[in-house]
Design an enzyme around this catalytic site. Structure first.
Site, PDB file in Angstrom:
ATOM      1  N   HIS A 186       2.652   3.317  -8.837  1.00 20.93           N
ATOM      2  CA  HIS A 186       2.498   1.885  -9.097  1.00 20.93           C
ATOM      3  C   HIS A 186       3.726   1.354  -9.843  1.00 20.93           C
ATOM      4  O   HIS A 186       4.196   0.248  -9.585  1.00 20.93           O
ATOM      5  CB  HIS A 186       1.236   1.627  -9.927  1.00 20.93           C
ATOM      6  CG  HIS A 186      -0.036   2.003  -9.194  1.00 20.93           C
ATOM      7  ND1 HIS A 186      -0.257   1.660  -7.883  1.00 20.93           N
ATOM      8  CD2 HIS A 186      -1.145   2.696  -9.591  1.00 20.93           C
ATOM      9  CE1 HIS A 186      -1.439   2.116  -7.500  1.00 20.93           C
ATOM     10  NE2 HIS A 186      -1.998   2.759  -8.516  1.00 20.93           N
ATOM     11  N   SER A 191      -8.341  -5.623   4.256  1.00 24.99           N
ATOM     12  CA  SER A 191      -8.685  -5.380   2.845  1.00 24.99           C
ATOM     13  C   SER A 191      -9.004  -6.641   2.035  1.00 24.99           C
ATOM     14  O   SER A 191      -8.550  -6.786   0.889  1.00 24.99           O
ATOM     15  CB  SER A 191      -7.565  -4.598   2.158  1.00 24.99           C
ATOM     16  OG  SER A 191      -7.439  -3.325   2.734  1.00 24.99           O
ATOM     17  N   ASP A 204       0.828  -1.211   0.000  1.00 23.19           N
ATOM     18  CA  ASP A 204       0.000   0.000   0.000  1.00 23.19           C
ATOM     19  C   ASP A 204       0.864   1.264   0.000  1.00 23.19           C
ATOM     20  O   ASP A 204       1.995   1.249   0.479  1.00 23.19           O
ATOM     21  CB  ASP A 204      -0.902  -0.023   1.242  1.00 23.19           C
ATOM     22  CG  ASP A 204      -2.088   0.917   1.103  1.00 23.19           C
ATOM     23  OD1 ASP A 204      -2.298   1.458  -0.001  1.00 23.19           O
ATOM     24  OD2 ASP A 204      -2.793   1.124   2.101  1.00 23.19           O
ATOM     25  N   ARG A 236      -5.855  -2.277   8.173  1.00 19.36           N
ATOM     26  CA  ARG A 236      -6.989  -3.001   7.565  1.00 19.36           C
ATOM     27  C   ARG A 236      -6.473  -4.285   6.938  1.00 19.36           C
ATOM     28  O   ARG A 236      -5.309  -4.365   6.533  1.00 19.36           O
ATOM     29  CB  ARG A 236      -7.580  -2.178   6.410  1.00 19.36           C
ATOM     30  CG  ARG A 236      -8.479  -1.071   6.774  1.00 19.36           C
ATOM     31  CD  ARG A 236      -9.210  -0.577   5.511  1.00 19.36           C
ATOM     32  NE  ARG A 236      -8.333   0.125   4.593  1.00 19.36           N
ATOM     33  CZ  ARG A 236      -8.005   1.418   4.708  1.00 19.36           C
ATOM     34  NH1 ARG A 236      -8.474   2.136   5.703  1.00 19.36           N
ATOM     35  NH2 ARG A 236      -7.213   1.977   3.820  1.00 19.36           N
ATOM     36  N   ASN A 254       1.298   3.439  -2.831  1.00 19.08           N
ATOM     37  CA  ASN A 254       1.863   3.881  -4.120  1.00 19.08           C
ATOM     38  C   ASN A 254       1.364   5.269  -4.500  1.00 19.08           C
ATOM     39  O   ASN A 254       2.116   6.112  -4.974  1.00 19.08           O
ATOM     40  CB  ASN A 254       1.472   2.903  -5.233  1.00 19.08           C
ATOM     41  CG  ASN A 254       2.087   1.536  -5.034  1.00 19.08           C
ATOM     42  OD1 ASN A 254       2.999   1.373  -4.229  1.00 19.08           O
ATOM     43  ND2 ASN A 254       1.596   0.549  -5.765  1.00 19.08           N
ATOM     44  N   LEU A 277      11.656 -20.030  -4.332  1.00 19.40           N
ATOM     45  CA  LEU A 277      10.618 -19.156  -3.755  1.00 19.40           C
ATOM     46  C   LEU A 277       9.365 -19.305  -4.597  1.00 19.40           C
ATOM     47  O   LEU A 277       9.430 -19.230  -5.828  1.00 19.40           O
ATOM     48  CB  LEU A 277      11.071 -17.692  -3.787  1.00 19.40           C
ATOM     49  CG  LEU A 277       9.997 -16.694  -3.305  1.00 19.40           C
ATOM     50  CD1 LEU A 277       9.796 -16.792  -1.789  1.00 19.40           C
ATOM     51  CD2 LEU A 277      10.365 -15.257  -3.670  1.00 19.40           C
TER      52      LEU A 277
END
Ligand code: FPP
Length: 260
Positions: A43, A202, A26, A200, A28, A137
């Protein structure tokens, strides 16, 4: 498999390296505003941070990284912003996929393909066909994702099986339910990181984060670095995970292994 959250009732001291980290990237837009740039530049910068964070996960020995790149609710954003995120995502996959794959990163899409532009679907198909042979990964990219709709989707599949007589309602367990989520066969996140200070969830991984440790930072996602990730992991190592259980007697100070 969702094994961490389901059926574990005792306390677990001394968590070491989290097996699975989930991040809400969050901030951006706020980063772009601070720089006097359009939101889409935030972004773009945010997408650039993913590679460093994935590499740090490999260095630390984290096995799963899940990032929230686009929620179903994000369709409500202005058309120009949505279209910029779609293009950036295509660009991210085209530019970063080969390099990260060659480093052992295995890509997984979490979310619905339906509703995505054909060009994004083509990129996702291509990744599936050419994914890494190694899994140093597993990088889950939640895109067109919603936690509630993931749960409803799993419920529908199981209801359908029950309706056809293939499954008795009492055979529906947490374990079975977990296997019908996008994260089937993956451990639940151990650590949930949210940037930009919002408190939050979200609609992110609602089922999977039942007992996940939460770490929130005011740092905006485009400023997030591998060093910040290490701070979050260090903090996680000082937690005592109880999964609803009581703390072990005489043990009030968990001793996580150091990440240096
Ligand atoms: C949240 O910041 C960010 C998003 C909703 C989009 C994240 C998308 C990317 C980083 C690009 C795609 C990346 C990959 C790796 C596929 P915000 O816009 O809500 O920020 P704000 O709260 O400051 O406005």
């Amino acid at each position: 498999m969702g094994s961490t959250g389901s059926g574990v009732s005792g306390a677990q001291a001394a968590p070491t390296i989290p097996r699975h980290i989930a991040i809400v990237m969050d901030g951006n837009g706020r980063w772009a505003r601070q720089q006097g740039l359009p939101r889409t530049e935030g972004h773009r910068e945010g997408a650039r941070r993913v590679k460093e964070v994935a590499r740090t996960c490999i260095e630390l020995g984290v096995q799963y990284l899940t990032i929230y790149a686009f929620s179903k609710e994000n369709w409500k954003r202005p058309r120009t912003e949505v279209s910029a995120i779609m293009k950036l995502t295509e660009y991210f996959y085209r530019r970063e996929f080969g390099e990260l794959r060659d480093e052992g990163v295995y890509f997984v899409h979490l979310g619905d393909r339906m509703g995505l532009p054909k060009s994004v679907i083509r990129v996702l198909d291509n990744i599936e066909k050419n994914n890494s042979d190694e899994k140093r990964l597993i990088l889950n990219i939640a895109f067109n994702y919603s936690g509630r709709s993931e749960i409803v989707r799993a419920a529908r599949v199981l209801a359908d099986m029950a309706g056809r007589g293939e499954l008795k309602p009492e055979e529906i367990t947490e374990e079975l339910f977990s296997r019908h989520l996008f994260t089937a066969d993956m451990p639940d996140p151990d650590l949930f990181i949210r940037t930009a200070g919002e408190l939050r969830v979200s609609n992110y991984l609602l089922w999977q984060i039942a007992y996940t440790e939460i770490w929130v930072t005011d740092i905006l996602w485009p400023d997030f670095t591998g060093a910040v990730l290490r701070d979050a992991v260090r903090d996680y190592q000082n937690r005592e995970r109880r999964f609803g259980g009581a703390p072990p007697e005489g043990n009030v100070s968990p001793s996580g292994s150091s990440i240096g």
